[in-house]
Motif scaffolding. Structure first.
Motif, PDB file in Angstrom:
ATOM      1  N   GLY A 121       1.151  -1.276  -0.218  1.00 36.46           N
ATOM      2  CA  GLY A 121       0.030   0.099   0.073  1.00 36.46           C
ATOM      3  C   GLY A 121       0.883   1.329   0.065  1.00 36.46           C
ATOM      4  O   GLY A 121       0.310   2.082  -0.131  1.00 36.46           O
ATOM      5  N   SER A 122       1.774   0.825  -0.020  1.00 33.77           N
ATOM      6  CA  SER A 122       3.468   2.246  -0.096  1.00 33.77           C
ATOM      7  C   SER A 122       3.772   2.499  -0.735  1.00 33.77           C
ATOM      8  O   SER A 122       4.146   1.672  -1.635  1.00 33.77           O
ATOM      9  CB  SER A 122       4.301   2.447   1.340  1.00 33.77           C
ATOM     10  N   ARG A 123       4.273   3.427  -1.507  1.00 34.49           N
ATOM     11  CA  ARG A 123       4.385   4.115  -3.182  1.00 34.49           C
ATOM     12  C   ARG A 123       6.374   3.788  -2.712  1.00 34.49           C
ATOM     13  O   ARG A 123       6.661   4.426  -3.606  1.00 34.49           O
ATOM     14  CB  ARG A 123       4.178   5.473  -3.607  1.00 34.49           C
ATOM     15  N   THR A 124       6.419   4.473  -1.142  1.00 34.12           N
ATOM     16  CA  THR A 124       8.471   4.903  -0.580  1.00 34.12           C
ATOM     17  C   THR A 124       8.691   3.515  -1.240  1.00 34.12           C
ATOM     18  O   THR A 124       8.201   2.697   0.379  1.00 34.12           O
ATOM     19  CB  THR A 124       7.688   5.096   1.176  1.00 34.12           C
ATOM     20  N   SER A 125       9.139   3.616  -1.381  1.00 34.74           N
ATOM     21  CA  SER A 125      10.046   1.715  -2.150  1.00 34.74           C
ATOM     22  C   SER A 125      10.760   2.019  -3.177  1.00 34.74           C
ATOM     23  O   SER A 125      11.703   3.748  -3.402  1.00 34.74           O
ATOM     24  CB  SER A 125       9.343   1.367  -3.109  1.00 34.74           C
ATOM     25  N   ALA A 126      11.997   1.061  -3.075  1.00 35.35           N
ATOM     26  CA  ALA A 126      13.058   1.442  -3.890  1.00 35.35           C
ATOM     27  C   ALA A 126      13.217   0.128  -4.098  1.00 35.35           C
ATOM     28  O   ALA A 126      13.761  -0.787  -3.935  1.00 35.35           O
ATOM     29  CB  ALA A 126      14.074   1.635  -1.967  1.00 35.35           C
ATOM     30  N   ILE A 127      14.381   0.162  -5.108  1.00 32.55           N
ATOM     31  CA  ILE A 127      15.225  -0.957  -6.207  1.00 32.55           C
ATOM     32  C   ILE A 127      16.693  -0.950  -6.275  1.00 32.55           C
ATOM     33  O   ILE A 127      17.216   0.241  -6.547  1.00 32.55           O
ATOM     34  CB  ILE A 127      15.039  -0.493  -7.628  1.00 32.55           C
ATOM     35  N   GLY A 128      17.187  -1.447  -5.251  1.00 31.47           N
ATOM     36  CA  GLY A 128      18.538  -1.598  -5.085  1.00 31.47           C
ATOM     37  C   GLY A 128      19.203  -2.733  -5.628  1.00 31.47           C
ATOM     38  O   GLY A 128      18.933  -3.487  -6.368  1.00 31.47           O
ATOM     39  N   LEU A 129      19.932  -2.548  -6.121  1.00 31.00           N
ATOM     40  CA  LEU A 129      20.850  -3.174  -6.747  1.00 31.00           C
ATOM     41  C   LEU A 129      22.531  -3.947  -5.426  1.00 31.00           C
ATOM     42  O   LEU A 129      23.040  -3.872  -4.866  1.00 31.00           O
ATOM     43  CB  LEU A 129      22.184  -2.572  -8.402  1.00 31.00           C
ATOM     44  N   ALA A 130      22.613  -5.292  -5.499  1.00 32.86           N
ATOM     45  CA  ALA A 130      23.517  -6.368  -4.731  1.00 32.86           C
ATOM     46  C   ALA A 130      24.314  -6.694  -5.999  1.00 32.86           C
ATOM     47  O   ALA A 130      23.836  -7.172  -6.919  1.00 32.86           O
ATOM     48  CB  ALA A 130      23.299  -7.374  -4.136  1.00 32.86           C
ATOM     49  N   VAL A 131      25.535  -7.972  -5.742  1.00 39.29           N
ATOM     50  CA  VAL A 131      26.335  -8.069  -6.610  1.00 39.29           C
ATOM     51  C   VAL A 131      27.055  -9.371  -6.367  1.00 39.29           C
ATOM     52  O   VAL A 131      27.261  -9.425  -5.311  1.00 39.29           O
ATOM     53  CB  VAL A 131      27.526  -7.193  -7.492  1.00 39.29           C
TER      54      VAL A 131
END
Length: 449
Positions: A121-131
């Protein structure tokens, strides 16, 4: 995190019931899955942190491995919890919908995982990167690639997929709220070209390519883009409610950045068209004859591309146990006219035939009794399959193109693929078909006589 850290004895769940150990899960609890294959031929599955039997026991993106895309072994989590930057931004308890892809760098192959951190229900979101140097790890977090804020942005930074187009990389992402967007990624760093610096979020949130109106709760998510044979692109998305009406639709475009259109030419950004008709439905709730379980709300699909075939990887619930979910795989094929369609039978590993030169090239293969599912029917019910008999009159006007492809023009157009398959209910080899029918909708079937 190792499997030993997650397994241990079964613990109490709701109402004191014992919760199964993760080591016993197999395909269960795999949600929003994506699969890759390493150089040794081992398949690795990454999925959302989920446990249908109770609260999360660990977070960091679930990992499973398999030799055949049929039997899965749970091996732990990629990361030890939600990475700090993503946790601080989104206050997430677990990671959602990881997308994993190998990228060639000057130092060798680097596996990149784009994960989502958010809450319902929230738009406070993040797409992160791991390698990592290998799908098994060790995985190292690099930071946030895209971030959205509930009161600032109209769309949501979740459900990422990296699209590789030659030397250029792109990320498609998004969900409910403001729809699906795409932006360009720097192949060297894995971060957005508009990022002020590696490890910092994109300054440009990208180009809108698909959305749905408020009348259907703006219900679209889980984008995945694949190249079409002969050029152009296909967009695979999930529509409607995660718990009961979820299903998979497709659209195509000549350009990666759109517009994406369905067989009737409706654009995936069109808010005025009937939202129940935009996009071509290719997989939805159904029940096959004699099956122990009815497939409920299949969706959030990715595509595993091999040298000889492609497989749609998705999760599903079941009519008899709607709170439970697991990963399933199905063959994805391309019609003569370039539409991606999906087998009604689950992937059967060693039983599958990948030599398309042997696929039916004669109309005679189409005659007989078929058990079919029509994906154009309403998705709020678990559709019961039905039987039809194909006789010579139904084949009139069909043209065989070889490799299982058949078409017909005119008032009753058909664009179909017929291929060898394994009947999961009857446990025998047979033929399946997928087709775009006369009404511009999709059907799938299994030959039963």
């Amino acid at each position: 995190m190792s499997n030993d850290q997650l397994a241990g004895p079964a613990i109490a769940g709701p109402a004191g019931l014992s919760r199964p150990e993760p080591s016993t899960w197999g395909a269960r609890n795999a949600h929003d899955p994506t699969a890759v294959r390493d150089s040794d031929g081992v398949y690795w599955l990454f999925s959302t942190d989920a446990d249908a039997d109770g609260p999360l026991r660990a977070s960091g993106a679930q990992i499973r491995r398999s030799a055949d895309l049929v039997s899965w072994e749970f091996v732990g989590c990629a990361l030890d919890g939600v990475p700090g930057p993503a946790r601080d931004w989104a206050s997430a308890e677990g990671l959602w919908a990881p997308d994993v892809v190998p990228v060639e760098t000057a130092a060798g192959t680097e596996w990149r995982m784009y994960y989502s951190a958010s809450s319902f229900g929230s738009r406070t979101s993040a797409i992160g990167l791991a390698v990592a140097p290998h799908p098994s790890g060790p995985w190292e977090d690099r930071g946030i690639v895209v971030a959205t804020e509930h009161d600032r942005d109209g769309h949501n930074a979740i459900d990422a997929q990296l699209v590789v187009d030659g030397d250029r990389h792109h990320m498609v992402y998004g969900s409910f709220f403001g729809g699906l967007h795409i932006l360009e990624i720097d192949p060297a760093t894995g971060f957005a070209l508009t990022a002020p610096a590696p490890g910092e979020p994109a300054a440009d949130l990208g180009t809108l390519i698909a959305r749905r109106p408020k009348s259907v709760d703006t219900a679209i998510e889980g984008p995945y883009i694949v190249p079409r044979p002969g050029g152009g692109w296909a967009l695979i998305v999930s529509y409607d409610s995660l718990v009961n009406t979820y299903h998979v639709r497709v659209a195509v475009s000549d350009d990666l950045y759109g517009p994406y259109v369905d067989p009737a030419g409706r654009e995936m950004t069109d808010l005025d068209a009937d939202p129940l008709e935009v996009g071509l439905a290719v997989l939805a709730s159904h029940r096959l004859e004699g099956a122990e379980r009815g497939i409920l709300a299949p969706g959030h699909a990715s595509v595993l591309t091999e040298e000889t075939h492609q497989v749609l990887i998705h999760h599903t619930r079941f009519a008899e146990t709607p709170t439970q979910h697991e990963v399933q795989a199905r063959r994805l094929v391309w019609t003569h006219e370039g539409w991606p369609l999906v087998s009604v039978q689950p992937w059967a590993g060693a039983h599958e035939d990948d030599d398309e030169s042997t696929w039916p090239a004669d109309l005679a293969a189409l005659r007989g009794k078929w058990e079919i599912v029509d994906w154009s029917l309403p998705t709020e019910a678990v559709q019961e399959s039905r039987r039809i008999t194909v006789m010579d009159d139904a084949l009139e006007g069909l043209v065989a193109h070889g490799r299982g492809r058949f078409t017909r023009e005119g008032d009753a157009p058909v664009d179909a693929v017929v291929f060898p398959a394994w009947d999961s209910v009857r446990q025998q080899a047979t033929l399946c078909f997928v087709a775009r029918g006369p009404k511009g909708t999709a059907l799938a079937g299994t030959k039963v006589g």
